[in-house]
Design a protein around this motif. Sequence first.
Motif, PDB file in Angstrom:
ATOM      1  N   ASP A  63     -32.372   4.275   6.261  1.00 49.19           N
ATOM      2  CA  ASP A  63     -32.525   5.718   6.394  1.00 49.19           C
ATOM      3  C   ASP A  63     -33.243   6.007   7.705  1.00 49.19           C
ATOM      4  O   ASP A  63     -33.898   5.139   8.302  1.00 49.19           O
ATOM      5  N   SER A  64     -33.150   7.237   8.181  1.00 51.91           N
ATOM      6  CA  SER A  64     -33.621   7.583   9.530  1.00 51.91           C
ATOM      7  C   SER A  64     -35.111   7.317   9.714  1.00 51.91           C
ATOM      8  O   SER A  64     -35.540   6.787  10.750  1.00 51.91           O
ATOM      9  N   VAL A  65     -35.913   7.673   8.715  1.00 53.15           N
ATOM     10  CA  VAL A  65     -37.367   7.492   8.848  1.00 53.15           C
ATOM     11  C   VAL A  65     -37.722   6.012   8.946  1.00 53.15           C
ATOM     12  O   VAL A  65     -38.480   5.586   9.828  1.00 53.15           O
ATOM     13  N   THR A  66     -37.150   5.201   8.053  1.00 50.84           N
ATOM     14  CA  THR A  66     -37.442   3.769   8.081  1.00 50.84           C
ATOM     15  C   THR A  66     -36.942   3.137   9.371  1.00 50.84           C
ATOM     16  O   THR A  66     -37.598   2.267   9.953  1.00 50.84           O
ATOM     17  N   GLN A  67     -35.776   3.561   9.832  1.00 54.68           N
ATOM     18  CA  GLN A  67     -35.226   3.000  11.060  1.00 54.68           C
ATOM     19  C   GLN A  67     -36.146   3.266  12.256  1.00 54.68           C
ATOM     20  O   GLN A  67     -36.399   2.373  13.075  1.00 54.68           O
ATOM     21  N   MET A  68     -36.679   4.466  12.357  1.00 50.15           N
ATOM     22  CA  MET A  68     -37.570   4.786  13.476  1.00 50.15           C
ATOM     23  C   MET A  68     -38.879   4.000  13.363  1.00 50.15           C
ATOM     24  O   MET A  68     -39.427   3.564  14.379  1.00 50.15           O
ATOM     25  N   GLU A  69     -39.379   3.806  12.148  1.00 52.69           N
ATOM     26  CA  GLU A  69     -40.607   3.022  11.977  1.00 52.69           C
ATOM     27  C   GLU A  69     -40.387   1.575  12.392  1.00 52.69           C
ATOM     28  O   GLU A  69     -41.249   0.970  13.036  1.00 52.69           O
ATOM     29  N   VAL A  70     -39.248   1.005  12.031  1.00 50.70           N
ATOM     30  CA  VAL A  70     -38.957  -0.381  12.403  1.00 50.70           C
ATOM     31  C   VAL A  70     -38.825  -0.518  13.910  1.00 50.70           C
ATOM     32  O   VAL A  70     -39.353  -1.470  14.514  1.00 50.70           O
ATOM     33  N   LEU A  71     -38.142   0.421  14.551  1.00 43.39           N
ATOM     34  CA  LEU A  71     -37.985   0.355  16.007  1.00 43.39           C
ATOM     35  C   LEU A  71     -39.328   0.516  16.705  1.00 43.39           C
ATOM     36  O   LEU A  71     -39.570  -0.105  17.749  1.00 43.39           O
ATOM     37  N   GLU A  72     -40.201   1.330  16.153  1.00 40.56           N
ATOM     38  CA  GLU A  72     -41.524   1.519  16.749  1.00 40.56           C
ATOM     39  C   GLU A  72     -42.332   0.224  16.674  1.00 40.56           C
ATOM     40  O   GLU A  72     -43.056  -0.130  17.615  1.00 40.56           O
ATOM     41  N   ARG A  73     -42.217  -0.490  15.575  1.00 43.52           N
ATOM     42  CA  ARG A  73     -42.956  -1.743  15.417  1.00 43.52           C
ATOM     43  C   ARG A  73     -42.322  -2.901  16.183  1.00 43.52           C
ATOM     44  O   ARG A  73     -42.925  -3.970  16.273  1.00 43.52           O
ATOM     45  N   LYS A  86     -41.727  -3.046  19.341  1.00 49.45           N
ATOM     46  CA  LYS A  86     -42.017  -2.966  20.773  1.00 49.45           C
ATOM     47  C   LYS A  86     -42.264  -4.324  21.400  1.00 49.45           C
ATOM     48  O   LYS A  86     -41.886  -4.580  22.546  1.00 49.45           O
ATOM     49  N   SER A  87     -42.917  -5.212  20.665  1.00 46.46           N
ATOM     50  CA  SER A  87     -43.303  -6.497  21.253  1.00 46.46           C
ATOM     51  C   SER A  87     -42.174  -7.520  21.253  1.00 46.46           C
ATOM     52  O   SER A  87     -42.335  -8.593  21.830  1.00 46.46           O
ATOM     53  N   VAL A  88     -41.043  -7.222  20.610  1.00 45.47           N
ATOM     54  CA  VAL A  88     -39.936  -8.189  20.554  1.00 45.47           C
ATOM     55  C   VAL A  88     -38.644  -7.632  21.137  1.00 45.47           C
ATOM     56  O   VAL A  88     -37.718  -8.394  21.409  1.00 45.47           O
ATOM     57  N   MET A  89     -38.556  -6.321  21.328  1.00 42.28           N
ATOM     58  CA  MET A  89     -37.344  -5.710  21.864  1.00 42.28           C
ATOM     59  C   MET A  89     -37.710  -4.798  23.023  1.00 42.28           C
ATOM     60  O   MET A  89     -38.756  -4.140  23.017  1.00 42.28           O
ATOM     61  N   THR A  90     -36.837  -4.764  24.012  1.00 47.46           N
ATOM     62  CA  THR A  90     -37.050  -3.845  25.120  1.00 47.46           C
ATOM     63  C   THR A  90     -36.723  -2.419  24.670  1.00 47.46           C
ATOM     64  O   THR A  90     -36.106  -2.199  23.625  1.00 47.46           O
ATOM     65  N   LEU A  91     -37.135  -1.465  25.482  1.00 51.28           N
ATOM     66  CA  LEU A  91     -36.852  -0.064  25.160  1.00 51.28           C
ATOM     67  C   LEU A  91     -35.350   0.199  25.130  1.00 51.28           C
ATOM     68  O   LEU A  91     -34.846   0.925  24.266  1.00 51.28           O
ATOM     69  N   ASP A  92     -34.610  -0.416  26.057  1.00 47.91           N
ATOM     70  CA  ASP A  92     -33.155  -0.221  26.086  1.00 47.91           C
ATOM     71  C   ASP A  92     -32.490  -0.809  24.847  1.00 47.91           C
ATOM     72  O   ASP A  92     -31.528  -0.240  24.320  1.00 47.91           O
ATOM     73  N   GLU A  93     -32.992  -1.955  24.394  1.00 46.72           N
ATOM     74  CA  GLU A  93     -32.425  -2.562  23.180  1.00 46.72           C
ATOM     75  C   GLU A  93     -32.670  -1.679  21.960  1.00 46.72           C
ATOM     76  O   GLU A  93     -31.802  -1.547  21.089  1.00 46.72           O
ATOM     77  N   THR A  95     -38.043  -3.621  30.019  1.00 49.69           N
ATOM     78  CA  THR A  95     -39.332  -4.303  29.925  1.00 49.69           C
ATOM     79  C   THR A  95     -39.847  -4.254  28.490  1.00 49.69           C
ATOM     80  O   THR A  95     -39.706  -3.242  27.808  1.00 49.69           O
ATOM     81  N   ILE A  96     -40.434  -5.342  28.060  1.00 51.95           N
ATOM     82  CA  ILE A  96     -41.084  -5.386  26.746  1.00 51.95           C
ATOM     83  C   ILE A  96     -42.536  -4.942  26.908  1.00 51.95           C
ATOM     84  O   ILE A  96     -43.267  -5.468  27.748  1.00 51.95           O
ATOM     85  N   TYR A  97     -42.959  -3.965  26.125  1.00 53.56           N
ATOM     86  CA  TYR A  97     -44.299  -3.412  26.230  1.00 53.56           C
ATOM     87  C   TYR A  97     -45.203  -4.047  25.174  1.00 53.56           C
ATOM     88  O   TYR A  97     -44.782  -4.311  24.054  1.00 53.56           O
ATOM     89  N   LEU A  98     -46.484  -4.269  25.591  1.00 56.47           N
ATOM     90  CA  LEU A  98     -47.453  -4.873  24.687  1.00 56.47           C
ATOM     91  C   LEU A  98     -48.819  -4.286  24.984  1.00 56.47           C
ATOM     92  O   LEU A  98     -49.150  -4.007  26.141  1.00 56.47           O
ATOM     93  N   GLN A  99     -49.648  -4.084  23.977  1.00 54.68           N
ATOM     94  CA  GLN A  99     -50.968  -3.512  24.191  1.00 54.68           C
ATOM     95  C   GLN A  99     -51.869  -4.502  24.934  1.00 54.68           C
ATOM     96  O   GLN A  99     -51.706  -5.712  24.821  1.00 54.68           O
TER      97      GLN A  99
END
Length: 459
Positions: A356-366, A368-375, A390-394
């Motif tokens: 579902d849309s909400v779960t999908q956005m939460e998974v994509l947000e988490r 960040k450290s394994v997928m690039t923004l384009d992916e 680029t892969i972003y990391l805190q």
Amino acid sequence: MRFLGFDISRAKTSEKAMSPVSQGRRGWHSVYESYPGAWQQNVEVKFDRVLSNHADFSCRTLIASDIAKLRIKLVERDASGIWTETTNTAYSPVLRKPNHFQTRIQFMESWVLSKLQRGNTYVLKQRDGRGVVTKLYVLDPNFVTLLVSDSGEVFYQLNADNLVGLPQSVIVPASEIIHDRFNCFFHPLVGMSPIFAGGLAAMQGLAIQNDSTHFFQNGARPGGVLTAPGAIEDDTAARIKEYWDTNFAGENAGKVAVLGDGLKYEAMRAKSTDSQLIEQLKWSAEVICSTYHVPPYKIGVAPPPALNNIQSLNIEYYSQCLQVLIEAIELCLDEGLEMREGIGTELETDNLLRMDSVTQMEVLERAKSVMTLDERRKRLDLKGVTGGATIYLQQQDHSIEAIAARDKLLIQQANNPTPAPAPDPVPTPSPDEEAKRQEAEQRAFVAEVALSFQKGIAA
């Protein structure tokens, strides 16, 4: 003679040395036996009638449509062992357009329906002058006979079929047929449909529905008997029965009948509640679902689970029902198209297992450290952006290498402690500095004595 891009003369010469393979335990084809001797007892499972059962129809069409909507990808393995999508002039065209009269979805629906209904799918290959497969045709199983030679070679006898370009019967080697099969209970080359197990339940459901149809066509009036207080002649009984059937049955049911001479009408049919009509229909539908491994709620014969996670439900359906069919198709295509090592087909299951849309956005947000923004944007069918590769990391996160180096240094310090440094030596004054120090001390002493003397005189 060359036909559809392959030589069939050798198969013709070997025809006498080949024997057909039975299509089942007792050679049945259109009538299934639910148990040995059922046919002799008129307990028949007729194939065409089973296909009309609503639960069986729903299971087959649901599975076929869910698999057909998955896009067929051509993937290649790189040096790191990662499979990525690619294109190839030898394989991509036939995967995109299998033949001249079917789309990719129609072709795959035919493939899956043939396997579910008959237990076998026969796909004929057509090659060009280079020997590359350019077209694929799903054949009617009724027009295919499996043959095995004395040496164990497998051949297929195909009846004439103008739609696929077979003007006459022909025998082809196994290399020209993609044979997908499952439930091979009695012979490794002959698959069996789930109808073998669920056919009797389907026939029971149809019988219940047909009986209910006749009941309501009769005005929902159950059959019964007319009784008289005394004996009546046979001719009189026949005349009364004919009169009753003509005037108070069928379309005339529900009319008012006037009975005399002590005649009495008594119903002889059990009520639907007594025969548990609805429970029997539900049970037969659930049995059919179990033979196809389809969750009953998927076809509307049971309420959906209370679980609110759509992806979990889809994963359960995929793992217990669709996965084996999908992977079998992938392997059959890989071998049938004679793909080289490191390249293969893959059915894209992202749409099937979409969250579902909400779960999908939460998974994509988490992610960040394994997928690039384009992916991550690609998962949403969005184009890439500048800097999106680029892969972003805190900043507070550290690499595994840095943490390992720090731990190694701490261990070394614990095993080899550094000794405390020696104190700095006291500096030795020079002779001039020592003479000046003694002179200053003497003047201070004289001043202190003089001050004490003056205090004594004043007192």
